[in-house]
Design a protein around this motif. Structure first.
Motif, PDB file in Angstrom:
ATOM      1  N   THR A   5      74.639  43.977 -49.016  1.00  0.00           N
ATOM      2  CA  THR A   5      75.410  42.927 -50.131  1.00  0.00           C
ATOM      3  C   THR A   5      75.138  41.924 -50.053  1.00  0.00           C
ATOM      4  O   THR A   5      76.136  42.142 -51.249  1.00  0.00           O
ATOM      5  N   SER A   6      74.918  40.710 -49.615  1.00  0.00           N
ATOM      6  CA  SER A   6      75.614  39.835 -49.537  1.00  0.00           C
ATOM      7  C   SER A   6      74.463  38.753 -50.632  1.00  0.00           C
ATOM      8  O   SER A   6      73.869  39.186 -50.716  1.00  0.00           O
ATOM      9  N   VAL A   7      75.781  37.899 -51.545  1.00  0.00           N
ATOM     10  CA  VAL A   7      74.813  37.789 -53.324  1.00  0.00           C
ATOM     11  C   VAL A   7      74.870  36.147 -53.046  1.00  0.00           C
ATOM     12  O   VAL A   7      75.841  35.473 -52.373  1.00  0.00           O
ATOM     13  N   GLY A   8      74.308  35.374 -53.345  1.00  0.00           N
ATOM     14  CA  GLY A   8      74.297  34.803 -53.216  1.00  0.00           C
ATOM     15  C   GLY A   8      74.518  33.368 -54.465  1.00  0.00           C
ATOM     16  O   GLY A   8      74.399  33.945 -55.418  1.00  0.00           O
ATOM     17  N   ALA A   9      74.266  32.615 -54.392  1.00  0.00           N
ATOM     18  CA  ALA A   9      74.345  31.377 -55.590  1.00  0.00           C
ATOM     19  C   ALA A   9      72.417  32.325 -56.323  1.00  0.00           C
ATOM     20  O   ALA A   9      71.761  32.236 -55.769  1.00  0.00           O
ATOM     21  N   PRO A  10      73.128  31.999 -58.438  1.00  0.00           N
ATOM     22  CA  PRO A  10      71.664  32.079 -59.002  1.00  0.00           C
ATOM     23  C   PRO A  10      70.423  31.543 -58.253  1.00  0.00           C
ATOM     24  O   PRO A  10      70.675  30.346 -58.052  1.00  0.00           O
ATOM     25  N   ILE A  11      69.496  32.456 -58.912  1.00  0.00           N
ATOM     26  CA  ILE A  11      67.870  31.301 -58.237  1.00  0.00           C
ATOM     27  C   ILE A  11      67.595  31.021 -59.191  1.00  0.00           C
ATOM     28  O   ILE A  11      67.564  31.395 -60.472  1.00  0.00           O
ATOM     29  N   GLU A  12      66.820  29.090 -59.273  1.00  0.00           N
ATOM     30  CA  GLU A  12      66.495  28.611 -60.046  1.00  0.00           C
ATOM     31  C   GLU A  12      65.102  28.833 -59.582  1.00  0.00           C
ATOM     32  O   GLU A  12      63.927  28.705 -58.890  1.00  0.00           O
ATOM     33  N   LEU A  13      64.355  29.310 -61.066  1.00  0.00           N
ATOM     34  CA  LEU A  13      62.795  29.446 -60.930  1.00  0.00           C
ATOM     35  C   LEU A  13      61.930  28.501 -61.551  1.00  0.00           C
ATOM     36  O   LEU A  13      62.289  28.408 -62.824  1.00  0.00           O
ATOM     37  N   PRO A  14      61.098  28.617 -61.566  1.00  0.00           N
ATOM     38  CA  PRO A  14      60.266  27.262 -62.460  1.00  0.00           C
ATOM     39  C   PRO A  14      59.607  28.324 -64.735  1.00  0.00           C
ATOM     40  O   PRO A  14      59.763  29.455 -64.324  1.00  0.00           O
ATOM     41  N   VAL A  15      59.482  26.860 -64.566  1.00  0.00           N
ATOM     42  CA  VAL A  15      59.186  28.326 -66.483  1.00  0.00           C
ATOM     43  C   VAL A  15      57.881  27.301 -67.342  1.00  0.00           C
ATOM     44  O   VAL A  15      57.546  26.233 -66.824  1.00  0.00           O
ATOM     45  N   LEU A  16      56.788  28.273 -66.670  1.00  0.00           N
ATOM     46  CA  LEU A  16      55.193  27.795 -67.152  1.00  0.00           C
ATOM     47  C   LEU A  16      54.916  27.623 -68.517  1.00  0.00           C
ATOM     48  O   LEU A  16      55.385  28.892 -69.039  1.00  0.00           O
ATOM     49  N   ASP A  17      54.152  26.617 -68.792  1.00  0.00           N
ATOM     50  CA  ASP A  17      53.214  26.595 -69.693  1.00  0.00           C
ATOM     51  C   ASP A  17      52.323  27.142 -69.571  1.00  0.00           C
ATOM     52  O   ASP A  17      51.470  26.372 -68.691  1.00  0.00           O
ATOM     53  N   ILE A  18      51.769  28.408 -70.792  1.00  0.00           N
ATOM     54  CA  ILE A  18      50.926  29.375 -70.235  1.00  0.00           C
ATOM     55  C   ILE A  18      49.781  29.354 -71.437  1.00  0.00           C
ATOM     56  O   ILE A  18      48.892  30.450 -71.483  1.00  0.00           O
ATOM     57  N   SER A  19      50.219  28.077 -71.809  1.00  0.00           N
ATOM     58  CA  SER A  19      48.537  28.518 -73.587  1.00  0.00           C
ATOM     59  C   SER A  19      47.512  28.033 -72.999  1.00  0.00           C
ATOM     60  O   SER A  19      47.079  28.662 -74.044  1.00  0.00           O
ATOM     61  N   ASN A  20      47.403  27.848 -71.973  1.00  0.00           N
ATOM     62  CA  ASN A  20      45.409  27.058 -71.667  1.00  0.00           C
ATOM     63  C   ASN A  20      45.622  27.507 -70.738  1.00  0.00           C
ATOM     64  O   ASN A  20      45.778  27.119 -69.273  1.00  0.00           O
ATOM     65  N   PRO A  21      45.117  28.900 -70.455  1.00  0.00           N
ATOM     66  CA  PRO A  21      44.523  30.093 -68.901  1.00  0.00           C
ATOM     67  C   PRO A  21      43.712  29.273 -68.649  1.00  0.00           C
ATOM     68  O   PRO A  21      43.233  29.957 -67.579  1.00  0.00           O
ATOM     69  N   LEU A  22      43.514  27.925 -69.251  1.00  0.00           N
ATOM     70  CA  LEU A  22      41.963  27.842 -68.098  1.00  0.00           C
ATOM     71  C   LEU A  22      42.465  26.193 -67.560  1.00  0.00           C
ATOM     72  O   LEU A  22      41.368  25.235 -66.827  1.00  0.00           O
ATOM     73  N   ASP A  23      43.946  25.590 -67.705  1.00  0.00           N
ATOM     74  CA  ASP A  23      44.413  24.794 -67.076  1.00  0.00           C
ATOM     75  C   ASP A  23      44.525  24.834 -65.550  1.00  0.00           C
ATOM     76  O   ASP A  23      44.709  25.198 -64.586  1.00  0.00           O
ATOM     77  N   PRO A  24      43.233  24.077 -64.601  1.00  0.00           N
ATOM     78  CA  PRO A  24      43.809  23.971 -63.256  1.00  0.00           C
ATOM     79  C   PRO A  24      45.172  23.295 -62.230  1.00  0.00           C
ATOM     80  O   PRO A  24      45.821  24.046 -61.537  1.00  0.00           O
ATOM     81  N   ASN A  25      46.003  22.742 -63.387  1.00  0.00           N
ATOM     82  CA  ASN A  25      47.140  22.573 -62.830  1.00  0.00           C
ATOM     83  C   ASN A  25      47.881  23.080 -63.077  1.00  0.00           C
ATOM     84  O   ASN A  25      48.823  23.623 -61.965  1.00  0.00           O
ATOM     85  N   ALA A  26      47.890  24.383 -64.136  1.00  0.00           N
ATOM     86  CA  ALA A  26      48.966  25.481 -64.568  1.00  0.00           C
ATOM     87  C   ALA A  26      48.488  26.654 -63.634  1.00  0.00           C
ATOM     88  O   ALA A  26      49.080  27.205 -63.183  1.00  0.00           O
ATOM     89  N   GLY A  27      47.037  26.199 -62.994  1.00  0.00           N
ATOM     90  CA  GLY A  27      46.397  27.548 -62.210  1.00  0.00           C
ATOM     91  C   GLY A  27      47.704  27.697 -60.972  1.00  0.00           C
ATOM     92  O   GLY A  27      48.000  28.371 -59.876  1.00  0.00           O
ATOM     93  N   LYS A  28      46.753  26.250 -60.289  1.00  0.00           N
ATOM     94  CA  LYS A  28      48.124  25.919 -59.367  1.00  0.00           C
ATOM     95  C   LYS A  28      49.325  25.897 -59.627  1.00  0.00           C
ATOM     96  O   LYS A  28      50.278  26.449 -58.153  1.00  0.00           O
ATOM     97  N   ALA A  29      49.866  26.006 -60.515  1.00  0.00           N
ATOM     98  CA  ALA A  29      51.500  25.855 -60.684  1.00  0.00           C
ATOM     99  C   ALA A  29      52.091  27.394 -60.654  1.00  0.00           C
ATOM    100  O   ALA A  29      52.730  27.780 -60.089  1.00  0.00           O
ATOM    101  N   MET A  30      50.943  28.110 -61.726  1.00  0.00           N
ATOM    102  CA  MET A  30      51.403  29.561 -61.222  1.00  0.00           C
ATOM    103  C   MET A  30      51.347  30.687 -59.937  1.00  0.00           C
ATOM    104  O   MET A  30      51.942  31.205 -59.549  1.00  0.00           O
TER     105      MET A  30
END
Length: 378
Positions: A5-30
Motif C-alpha cells: 500500500t506504499s505510494v510514492g511520488a508520481p513517476i516520470e516517463l518518457p514522451v516518444l515521437d513515433i512519427s517515423n517507425p523506421l528511425d533507429p534512435n526512436a527504436g532505441k528509445a522505445m
C-alpha cells in the motif's frame, strides 16, 4: 501478486515521437523505455489520431454507460471477451480484493469491413462505423510501436507486425470503453477507502496496450522495481504544447472550453514479456480512488478508452531471434538480470522440451481467471 500500500511520488516517463517507425534512435528509445518500467507516453501528433477522433470515442463511451441497464445487459460479456461487464464483474486481483472492481466496461472485438462481429447495444449500434474507424487507428498506432520495438531489438522490422495483422486471421485484440464511478455515485456506496480499488493490481494480457485518458481524472498507479506504487500522471511533466493537442469542447463562443488530447500512454503486456524472456517489462498496475478525489468537494467519474493489442490467435510464442534477448537470457542464467516485474516469470516457450504456447491459449487462460468462465474456453 505483490500486496503493498506504499505510494510514492508520481513517476516520470518518457514522451516518444513515433512519427517515423523506421528511425533507429526512436527504436532505441522505445526499447529503453520498455525494458525499464514497461510504460511510456507517445506524442499524439506522431499518430493518425485527431483530437476529434478521441473526443468522439469518449462521447460514445459516456452515451453507452448512461444508457439503461436492461439495454446494456442484452450484450453481457461472453467467454470470447466481447460485450458488457457490469460493476464488480471483473476481479483483477482476486488474492487481495474483497469485492470485484468498481468499474463497468464494454469490449469490442475485431471489426470486419467496419462491421462488429458481435451484438451491439442500442446506444452504440448506430455508430458502428465510427467505432470501427477508431479501432483501425489504434491498430495502426500499435503497428508503429511494434515496428520500433523490433528495430530496437535488432530483428526484422515486420517480425511483430506480421504476427499482429488482423487481415491474416483472428486476433484477441480488444477496444474497450471503461467507466469508473465517483465516490458520490450509488455504485460506490459500499466502497472502503482502505480496502477497495477501481481496478485491482494486474498486468495486461496481450502485447501492448494504448490508454486514452482525460485530464483531471487520475487514478492509475504502477508497481515500481522498489515494490512501491507510483501514480502515473495523465499529463506527464515533460509534456509540452507540441505533444498535447486540443479542440473546442463546444461551439458556444461565450463559454468555450477545450478538449485536451494528452499523449497516449502505452504499456507492455505479458505476451511481449513472454516473447522476450522478461526483457520487456509487463508491469503490474492498478486504478485507485485517488486521495485528491476523496478530498474533493465534487468527486468526478473517471472514463478511459483502451486498446489491447494481441497477436493472431494461432501465433506460436517462439523465441524472438534477437541477440539482445539472447544476452539477457544468458545474464539471467548467471543471476545478474533484474527480476521481471509483472505476471508470471518469463517465457516458458523458451525452455527445452516444451511446446510453444499460442497467443490464444495464453489469452484464454488469463480470461478464465479474471471472469471465472469454466475452463476459460469459448
Amino acid at each position: 501478486m505483490t500486496d503493498t500500500t506504499s505510494v510514492g511520488a508520481p513517476i516520470e516517463l518518457p514522451v516518444l515521437d513515433i512519427s517515423n517507425p523506421l528511425d533507429p534512435n526512436a527504436g532505441k528509445a522505445m526499447l529503453d523505455a520498455a525494458t525499464t518500467y514497461g510504460f511510456l507516453y507517445v506524442d499524439s501528433k506522431g499518430t493518425d489520431f485527431t483530437p476529434a477522433d478521441v473526443k468522439r470515442a469518449f462521447e460514445l463511451s459516456q452515451t453507452f454507460f448512461i444508457s439503461p441497464a436492461e439495454e446494456k445487459a442484452t450484450c453481457r460479456i461472453e467467454p470470447n471477451n466481447r460485450g458488457w461487464s457490469g460493476m464488480h464483474v471483473e476481479t483483477l486481483d482476486p488474492e487481495h480484493q474483497r469485492t470485484g472492481d468498481f468499474k463497468e466496461a464494454f469490449n469490442f472485438g475485431e471489426f470486419i469491413n467496419n462491421k462488429a462481429q458481435q451484438p451491439l447495444p442500442p446506444a452504440l449500434a448506430p455508430h458502428e462505423a465510427e467505432i470501427a474507424h477508431f479501432a483501425d487507428l489504434c491498430q495502426k498506432t500499435c503497428a508503429r510501436v511494434l515496428t520500433l520495438l523490433a528495430l530496437g531489438l535488432g530483428i526484422p522490422k515486420d517480425f511483430f507486425t506480421t504476427r499482429h495483422d488482423p487481415t491474416r486471421g483472428p486476433t484477441g485484440s480488444i477496444l474497450r470503453y471503461l467507466y469508473y464511478p465517483s465516490l458520490t455515485s450509488p455504485a460506490t456506496s459500499t466502497y472502503n477507502h482502505q480496502l477497495d480499488v477501481r481496478a485491482g493490481a494486474h498486468s495486461d494480457y496481450g502485447s501492448i496496450t494504448l490508454l486514452f485518458q482525460r485530464p483531471g481524472q487520475p487514478g492509475l498507479e504502477i508497481l515500481t522495481p522498489e515494490k512501491t506504487w507510483a501514480p502515473v500522471p495523465v499529463l506527464p511533466n515533460s509534456a509540452s504544447s507540441s505533444s498535447t493537442t486540443s479542440i473546442p469542447e463546444n461551439n458556444n463562443a461565450e463559454d468555450e472550453e477545450e478538449f485536451i488530447f494528452p499523449p497516449i500512454l502505452i504499456n507492455i503486456g505479458d505476451l511481449l514479456s513472454y516473447w522476450t524472456d522478461g526483457l520487456l517489462k509487463s508491469t503490474v498496475h492498478r486504478v485507485v480512488f485517488p486521495v485528491a478525489e476523496q478530498q474533493a468537494p465534487k468527486p468526478r467519474d473517471r472514463y478511459s478508452v483502451v486498446f489491447f493489442c494481441h497477436p493472431l490467435d494461432r501465433t506460436e510464442l517462439v523465441p524472438v531471434p534477437s541477440e539482445t534477448v539472447r544476452r539477457y537470457r544468458e545474464s539471467k542464467k548467471e543471476g545478474t538480470a533484474d527480476e521481471k516485474i509483472g505476471f508470471g516469470g518469463g517465457a516458458g516457450a523458451l525452455e527445452p522440451g516444451r511446446r510453444a504456447m499460442t497467443a490464444h491459449e495464453h489469452l484464454m487462460a488469463r480470461l478464465g481467471a479474471t471472469y471465472q468462465f469454466e475452463g476459460g474456453k469459448e
